[in-house]
Motif scaffolding. Structure first.
Motif, mmCIF file in Angstrom:
data_model
loop_
_atom_site.group_PDB
_atom_site.id
_atom_site.type_symbol
_atom_site.label_atom_id
_atom_site.label_comp_id
_atom_site.label_asym_id
_atom_site.label_seq_id
_atom_site.Cartn_x
_atom_site.Cartn_y
_atom_site.Cartn_z
ATOM 1 N N UNK A 106 0.889 -1.065 -0.125
ATOM 2 C CA UNK A 106 0.069 -0.067 0.066
ATOM 3 C C UNK A 106 0.867 1.365 0.055
ATOM 4 N N UNK A 107 2.027 1.202 0.759
ATOM 5 C CA UNK A 107 2.714 2.311 0.659
ATOM 6 C C UNK A 107 3.532 2.646 -0.524
ATOM 7 N N UNK A 108 4.017 1.305 -1.064
ATOM 8 C CA UNK A 108 4.590 1.540 -2.621
ATOM 9 C C UNK A 108 3.582 1.827 -3.383
ATOM 10 N N UNK A 109 2.366 1.649 -3.432
ATOM 11 C CA UNK A 109 1.379 2.005 -4.424
ATOM 12 C C UNK A 109 1.256 3.467 -4.185
ATOM 13 N N UNK A 110 1.173 3.935 -2.944
ATOM 14 C CA UNK A 110 0.978 5.482 -2.927
ATOM 15 C C UNK A 110 1.991 6.154 -3.674
ATOM 16 N N UNK A 111 3.496 5.532 -3.534
ATOM 17 C CA UNK A 111 4.237 6.364 -4.319
ATOM 18 C C UNK A 111 4.118 6.291 -6.006
ATOM 19 N N UNK A 112 3.632 5.245 -6.100
ATOM 20 C CA UNK A 112 3.200 5.042 -7.750
ATOM 21 C C UNK A 112 1.955 5.866 -8.128
ATOM 22 N N UNK A 113 1.154 6.008 -7.035
ATOM 23 C CA UNK A 113 -0.159 6.904 -7.411
ATOM 24 C C UNK A 113 0.392 8.261 -7.349
ATOM 25 N N UNK A 114 1.166 8.769 -6.681
ATOM 26 C CA UNK A 114 1.819 10.218 -6.727
ATOM 27 C C UNK A 114 2.548 10.257 -8.026
ATOM 28 N N UNK A 115 3.217 9.236 -8.479
ATOM 29 C CA UNK A 115 3.804 9.566 -9.772
ATOM 30 C C UNK A 115 2.737 9.372 -10.971
ATOM 31 N N UNK A 116 1.561 8.694 -10.853
ATOM 32 C CA UNK A 116 0.561 8.732 -11.602
ATOM 33 C C UNK A 116 -0.270 9.915 -11.809
ATOM 34 N N UNK A 117 -0.315 10.582 -10.334
ATOM 35 C CA UNK A 117 -1.161 11.936 -10.481
ATOM 36 C C UNK A 117 -0.029 13.067 -10.883
ATOM 37 N N UNK A 118 1.183 12.989 -11.072
ATOM 38 C CA UNK A 118 1.943 13.884 -11.483
ATOM 39 C C UNK A 118 1.740 13.879 -13.099
ATOM 40 N N UNK A 119 1.985 12.907 -13.628
ATOM 41 C CA UNK A 119 1.712 12.490 -15.165
ATOM 42 C C UNK A 119 0.321 12.899 -15.554
ATOM 43 N N UNK A 120 -0.765 12.658 -14.553
ATOM 44 C CA UNK A 120 -2.380 12.900 -14.856
ATOM 45 C C UNK A 120 -2.148 14.455 -14.884
ATOM 46 N N UNK A 121 -1.633 15.325 -13.936
ATOM 47 C CA UNK A 121 -1.646 16.782 -13.881
ATOM 48 C C UNK A 121 -0.739 17.367 -15.098
#
Length: 166
Positions: A106-121
């Protein structure tokens, strides 16, 4: 209203946990205590961070908070201490390890989620720039069309031509 000692409350709450896995209604009938009282005690124990199940009997159906509490409680335990802890709670060491892995992923997924959020932004900003550029182009075209209409009306008024098609 009857008062129960903390030891009595703890003993009754343990009956809700594995390996007994008694339901609240069943325990209330057996002990002669109001089920509302047992629900309140269970809620207080959850609020205090104790690992108690919800309405489900299976440990896999425990709430995320209860699973996290177990993972935290067992983080520093050795293999033998973990086994003893699991026996007291009615768990299997594999379940605790799986819950620990889920917390870590879940913590690793949070990091990946932040990366996806940056790409989406970044993609959103690009799309916004394109839309703003298109909006400016259309505004200019609309202003040009309005100017042509105004000039046509003035020309028609100057020449005295009332027809719109010339």
């Amino acid at each position: 209203m009857r008062r129960y000692s903390p030891e009595r409350k703890e003993a009754l709450l343990k009956k809700l946990l594995p390996p007994h896995n008694m339901s609240v209604a069943e325990l209330a009938r057996q002990e002669g205590i109001s089920d509302v009282t047992l629900y309140a005690w269970r809620k207080q124990a959850k609020a205090g961070g104790a690992a108690v199940p919800g309405d489900q009997k299976l440990t896999d159906n425990w709430s995320a908070e209860s699973k996290l509490a177990v993972v935290i409680e067992t983080a520093a335990l050795s293999e033998i201490e973990l086994s003893e802890y699991c026996r007291s709670k009615g768990l299997y060491p594999q379940q605790v390890k799986a819950w620990r892995d889920a917390c870590l992923s879940g913590q690793q997924t949070a990091k990946a989620q932040r990366q996806l959020d940056r790409e989406q932004a970044k993609a959103d900003k690009k799309r916004i720039r394109e839309l703003e550029r298109e909006l400016r182009r259309k505004d200019k075209a609309l202003a040009e069309a309005a100017a042509i209409l105004v000039l046509r009306k003035k020309l028609n008024a100057y020449w005295g031509d009332d027809s719109e098609d010339s």
